[in-house]
Design an enzyme around this catalytic site. Sequence first.
Site, PDB file in Angstrom:
ATOM      1  N   GLY A 194     -34.852  18.032   6.227  1.00  0.00           N
ATOM      2  CA  GLY A 194     -36.313  17.644   5.311  1.00  0.00           C
ATOM      3  C   GLY A 194     -37.136  18.221   5.501  1.00  0.00           C
ATOM      4  O   GLY A 194     -38.429  19.111   5.012  1.00  0.00           O
ATOM      5  N   GLY A 195     -37.730  17.844   7.074  1.00  0.00           N
ATOM      6  CA  GLY A 195     -39.186  18.403   7.213  1.00  0.00           C
ATOM      7  C   GLY A 195     -38.799  20.096   8.051  1.00  0.00           C
ATOM      8  O   GLY A 195     -39.447  20.652   8.514  1.00  0.00           O
ATOM      9  N   SER A 196     -37.392  20.282   9.155  1.00  0.00           N
ATOM     10  CA  SER A 196     -37.428  21.231  10.333  1.00  0.00           C
ATOM     11  C   SER A 196     -36.213  21.949   9.913  1.00  0.00           C
ATOM     12  O   SER A 196     -35.403  21.511   8.788  1.00  0.00           O
ATOM     13  CB  SER A 196     -37.767  21.347  10.749  1.00  0.00           C
ATOM     14  OG  SER A 196     -36.505  20.535  11.783  1.00  0.00           O
ATOM     15  N   THR A 197     -36.086  23.288  10.322  1.00  0.00           N
ATOM     16  CA  THR A 197     -35.136  24.112   9.423  1.00  0.00           C
ATOM     17  C   THR A 197     -34.173  24.947  11.253  1.00  0.00           C
ATOM     18  O   THR A 197     -35.793  24.979  12.064  1.00  0.00           O
ATOM     19  CB  THR A 197     -34.519  25.045   8.862  1.00  0.00           C
ATOM     20  OG1 THR A 197     -33.824  25.841   8.634  1.00  0.00           O
ATOM     21  CG2 THR A 197     -35.697  26.190   9.030  1.00  0.00           C
ATOM     22  N   GLN A 198     -33.124  24.375  11.731  1.00  0.00           N
ATOM     23  CA  GLN A 198     -33.200  25.289  13.341  1.00  0.00           C
ATOM     24  C   GLN A 198     -32.409  26.598  12.644  1.00  0.00           C
ATOM     25  O   GLN A 198     -31.118  26.192  11.656  1.00  0.00           O
ATOM     26  CB  GLN A 198     -32.696  23.960  13.552  1.00  0.00           C
ATOM     27  CG  GLN A 198     -33.639  22.723  14.130  1.00  0.00           C
ATOM     28  CD  GLN A 198     -33.325  21.819  13.397  1.00  0.00           C
ATOM     29  OE1 GLN A 198     -31.794  22.031  12.496  1.00  0.00           O
ATOM     30  NE2 GLN A 198     -34.389  21.456  13.745  1.00  0.00           N
TER      31      GLN A 198
ATOM     32  N   GLU B 132     -31.739  19.330  19.108  1.00  0.00           N
ATOM     33  CA  GLU B 132     -31.287  19.130  18.155  1.00  0.00           C
ATOM     34  C   GLU B 132     -30.228  20.354  17.273  1.00  0.00           C
ATOM     35  O   GLU B 132     -29.326  20.029  16.715  1.00  0.00           O
ATOM     36  CB  GLU B 132     -32.541  18.868  16.573  1.00  0.00           C
ATOM     37  CG  GLU B 132     -31.370  17.864  15.223  1.00  0.00           C
ATOM     38  CD  GLU B 132     -32.000  17.516  14.379  1.00  0.00           C
ATOM     39  OE1 GLU B 132     -32.030  17.094  13.130  1.00  0.00           O
ATOM     40  OE2 GLU B 132     -33.072  17.292  14.385  1.00  0.00           O
TER      41      GLU B 132
END
EC number: 3.6.1.6
Length: 432
Positions: free
Chosen positions: A207-211, A177
Site C-alpha cells: 500500500g505504501g511502498s513497492t519493492q 522487506e
Amino acid sequence: MKIPKLAILFILVVGTVAYLTYIRRPQILKETISKPQYPHSRTDPTNLSTDRFQYGIMIDAGSTGTRIHIFQFLLEENATHKLARETFRAIKPGLSAYVDDPEKCTDGIQELLEVAQESVPSSQWNITPLVLKATAGLRLLPGEKAQQLLDKVREVFDESPFLSRHDSVSIMEGTEEGISAWITINFLTGGLQGGDGATVGMLDLGGGSTQITFSPQDEKSIQTSPIDYITSFQMFNRTHTLYSHSYLGLGLMSARLAVLGGVEGQPLEGSTELVSPCLAPDSTEHWEHAEVDYTVKGQKAGEPIYESCYSKVEKALYKKVQKAEEAEDAHFYAFSYYYDRAVDIGAIAEKDGGTIKVNDYIEAAKKVCNSIAETPPTHPFLCLDLTYISVLLQELGFPKDKELKLAKKINNVETSWALGATFHYMELHSRD
C-alpha cells in the site's frame, strides 16, 4: 514343560514394547518428517525428537493486523534446513491502532506468545529466537509514538520464556522487506539450496511502498547500478549479491493518492475533495487513506479517459523509478496488489494464482478505463490502479511481453517475508 500364563503375558508385553521402540517407532518418525505439516497444523511437536529440530518465531506487525509465524526446521547433516512445519495465527487490529494507548497492545502480543508456547517444546523455549518486525503501520507514525509501542512489546518479550535479544523488536526497512521476501521465495522454489545458482526475482506492491529484488548475473549491471541498490549477504554457506530497492510512496494506495492530486498525510490545501480523469465521468466516490477521508470526483464526460489517466500516472512516476538492468531476463514472482488486481480482471483464479504478462495489465487498463463511462466498474479505482501497475512495471524495465508468476503460496507455504527474515536473523546470530 507347561509355561505359566503370567510368563506368557510378560513375554508378549516385552515383545510389543521392543517392536514399537526399535522397529515401528523409526518408521513412524520417518513418515511424519516426510509429510511435513504446513500452516495451521496442530500436530504436537513434542511427539518428535526435539534434538533434530530448530525453531524460530517471527511476528509481522503490519498496518492492519499482527501475525505470528512459528517455524519448525528439520536440521540436516550438511547444516542446511528444511521447513518441517509453520504455525500461523493473526489478530486485529495492528499495533498502530494503539498509538494513543500503547499499554493495550500487550494483550494481543501475549495472546500470540501463548500460541508459540503451545507450538514449541518447552525444552527449546530458551534457545528459540523471538523477533517482531513492524512494517508500514509503524513507519508512518511519528518516531516517538512508534518507539513507545515498540518499548511495550520489548517489555512483554523480556518476560517471555523465549530468546529475546537487543534487536528482537524493530521497524523493518523497506529494502530489508524485499530481501527477506526474496529469501522466502527462493528457499521455497529451491533456488537457495541448488548448486547452479538459479534464483527468481521478487516484485511486491504494497500500500505504501513497492519493492524489486533479484540476483543480477552480469558484473557490469552490478557496477552500473546505484551503490545503495546492491547488497551482499551469506546464507547456507553461499554469498548472494542482490539488486534490491524499496520505493517508499510508490505503493498502490500512496500512488493512487498522488495520481489523484493529493498529498500524503494531509488534505490538499485544506480540502479533501479531489477530481480525476481516472474515475467514471461525473461520479463521486468516498475514499479513506492514512486516516484522511477524501471525496473523489470524476471529470465531465467527453474526455478520453484512458489517455488522460495514463498522462496523470506518468506525471506521478516521472523520474522516480530506476530501470533495472537484467530485469527483463530474470524470472520473477509478483505479489500483493499485483496479485489482487490480476484477480479483479479475471487473469488468474484467486486461490490458484498463475501467470500474467505486462501487456495483460495494459490491455485490461484500456478496456476498463474506456468502458467506465457506460459501465461503471464494481471497483471505482480499477482504471487508475491498472494503469498505474502497467506504467510502473514498464518503468522498472519490464517489456510488454514479460511474463510474471503470481502466487500466494508455494508448496503450501505463505509467500510472505517472514520466513526469509527468520532465516536471515538466525544466520546473523549463528555465531553468537
